[in-house]
Design a protein around this motif. Sequence first.
Motif, PDB file in Angstrom:
ATOM      1  N   LYS A  36      43.243  26.321  13.724  1.00 47.18           N
ATOM      2  CA  LYS A  36      42.381  25.205  13.337  1.00 47.18           C
ATOM      3  C   LYS A  36      43.208  24.059  12.763  1.00 47.18           C
ATOM      4  O   LYS A  36      42.899  22.894  12.994  1.00 47.18           O
ATOM      5  N   SER A  37      44.248  24.390  12.016  1.00 43.51           N
ATOM      6  CA  SER A  37      45.069  23.328  11.418  1.00 43.51           C
ATOM      7  C   SER A  37      45.827  22.550  12.486  1.00 43.51           C
ATOM      8  O   SER A  37      46.003  21.333  12.369  1.00 43.51           O
ATOM      9  N   GLU A  38      46.271  23.235  13.548  1.00 47.94           N
ATOM     10  CA  GLU A  38      46.924  22.534  14.660  1.00 47.94           C
ATOM     11  C   GLU A  38      45.937  21.583  15.328  1.00 47.94           C
ATOM     12  O   GLU A  38      46.278  20.439  15.646  1.00 47.94           O
ATOM     13  N   LEU A  39      44.726  22.064  15.562  1.00 49.33           N
ATOM     14  CA  LEU A  39      43.713  21.220  16.191  1.00 49.33           C
ATOM     15  C   LEU A  39      43.416  19.999  15.333  1.00 49.33           C
ATOM     16  O   LEU A  39      43.288  18.888  15.849  1.00 49.33           O
ATOM     17  N   GLY A  40      43.316  20.206  14.032  1.00 53.07           N
ATOM     18  CA  GLY A  40      43.071  19.095  13.131  1.00 53.07           C
ATOM     19  C   GLY A  40      44.169  18.048  13.220  1.00 53.07           C
ATOM     20  O   GLY A  40      43.905  16.841  13.169  1.00 53.07           O
ATOM     21  N   ALA A  41      45.404  18.507  13.391  1.00 52.05           N
ATOM     22  CA  ALA A  41      46.540  17.578  13.495  1.00 52.05           C
ATOM     23  C   ALA A  41      46.476  16.781  14.802  1.00 52.05           C
ATOM     24  O   ALA A  41      46.846  15.613  14.833  1.00 52.05           O
ATOM     25  N   PHE A  42      45.992  17.401  15.872  1.00 56.72           N
ATOM     26  CA  PHE A  42      45.878  16.698  17.158  1.00 56.72           C
ATOM     27  C   PHE A  42      44.809  15.607  17.105  1.00 56.72           C
ATOM     28  O   PHE A  42      44.938  14.579  17.755  1.00 56.72           O
ATOM     29  N   PHE A  43      43.748  15.841  16.351  1.00 57.93           N
ATOM     30  CA  PHE A  43      42.612  14.932  16.344  1.00 57.93           C
ATOM     31  C   PHE A  43      42.693  13.865  15.251  1.00 57.93           C
ATOM     32  O   PHE A  43      41.785  13.072  15.092  1.00 57.93           O
ATOM     33  N   ARG A  44      43.777  13.830  14.505  1.00 59.19           N
ATOM     34  CA  ARG A  44      43.965  12.801  13.476  1.00 59.19           C
ATOM     35  C   ARG A  44      44.399  11.478  14.105  1.00 59.19           C
ATOM     36  O   ARG A  44      44.821  11.453  15.258  1.00 59.19           O
ATOM     37  N   LYS A  45      44.350  10.415  13.323  1.00 60.42           N
ATOM     38  CA  LYS A  45      44.849   9.115  13.785  1.00 60.42           C
ATOM     39  C   LYS A  45      46.372   9.163  13.806  1.00 60.42           C
ATOM     40  O   LYS A  45      46.991   9.891  13.033  1.00 60.42           O
ATOM     41  N   GLU A  46      46.960   8.374  14.686  1.00 59.14           N
ATOM     42  CA  GLU A  46      48.414   8.391  14.864  1.00 59.14           C
ATOM     43  C   GLU A  46      49.185   8.021  13.599  1.00 59.14           C
ATOM     44  O   GLU A  46      50.304   8.486  13.403  1.00 59.14           O
ATOM     45  N   ASP A  47      48.607   7.202  12.731  1.00 58.25           N
ATOM     46  CA  ASP A  47      49.320   6.779  11.534  1.00 58.25           C
ATOM     47  C   ASP A  47      49.174   7.752  10.366  1.00 58.25           C
ATOM     48  O   ASP A  47      49.764   7.552   9.310  1.00 58.25           O
ATOM     49  N   HIS A  48      48.428   8.831  10.549  1.00 59.63           N
ATOM     50  CA  HIS A  48      48.245   9.836   9.500  1.00 59.63           C
ATOM     51  C   HIS A  48      49.525  10.668   9.374  1.00 59.63           C
ATOM     52  O   HIS A  48      50.150  10.998  10.375  1.00 59.63           O
ATOM     53  N   LYS A  50      49.991  13.784   8.770  1.00 58.56           N
ATOM     54  CA  LYS A  50      49.898  15.126   9.360  1.00 58.56           C
ATOM     55  C   LYS A  50      49.580  15.105  10.852  1.00 58.56           C
ATOM     56  O   LYS A  50      49.305  16.140  11.452  1.00 58.56           O
ATOM     57  N   TYR A  51      49.605  13.910  11.466  1.00 54.51           N
ATOM     58  CA  TYR A  51      49.345  13.774  12.904  1.00 54.51           C
ATOM     59  C   TYR A  51      50.414  14.539  13.691  1.00 54.51           C
ATOM     60  O   TYR A  51      51.591  14.531  13.356  1.00 54.51           O
ATOM     61  N   MET A  52      49.983  15.216  14.747  1.00 55.15           N
ATOM     62  CA  MET A  52      50.913  15.926  15.617  1.00 55.15           C
ATOM     63  C   MET A  52      50.591  15.559  17.061  1.00 55.15           C
ATOM     64  O   MET A  52      49.424  15.495  17.447  1.00 55.15           O
ATOM     65  N   GLU A  53      51.622  15.319  17.831  1.00 57.76           N
ATOM     66  CA  GLU A  53      51.437  14.956  19.233  1.00 57.76           C
ATOM     67  C   GLU A  53      51.070  16.208  20.033  1.00 57.76           C
ATOM     68  O   GLU A  53      51.679  17.264  19.873  1.00 57.76           O
ATOM     69  N   CYS A  54      50.090  16.077  20.886  1.00 58.79           N
ATOM     70  CA  CYS A  54      49.639  17.181  21.736  1.00 58.79           C
ATOM     71  C   CYS A  54      50.563  17.254  22.956  1.00 58.79           C
ATOM     72  O   CYS A  54      50.658  16.307  23.721  1.00 58.79           O
ATOM     73  N   GLY A  55      51.209  18.376  23.111  1.00 59.18           N
ATOM     74  CA  GLY A  55      52.130  18.542  24.228  1.00 59.18           C
ATOM     75  C   GLY A  55      51.414  18.897  25.520  1.00 59.18           C
ATOM     76  O   GLY A  55      50.223  19.237  25.530  1.00 59.18           O
TER      77      GLY A  55
END
Length: 85
Positions: A36-48, A50-55
Amino acid sequence: MPLTNNDIFKKLRVAHKLRDTDIIKICALVDFKVSKSELGAFFRKEDHPKYMECGDQILRNFLNGLVIHLRGPMPKKEQKEPSKK
């Protein structure tokens, strides 16, 4: 500006009205684990922070799982008996 994998993932999530638990179950259909935490990182805004790029691998496994979720598992191919002449 082209769509990123994160944008595509977000749009599919909204279009299919999926929650985090639904996405986790869909990924599990193709033996791919995501938290769930990975998903949350994917759905954040790019400037956040904790944002993570979805590979590509994550999006590919989600799409393969989504096909199974929507269509059902692929039926087994029946083996044909060798023809006797």
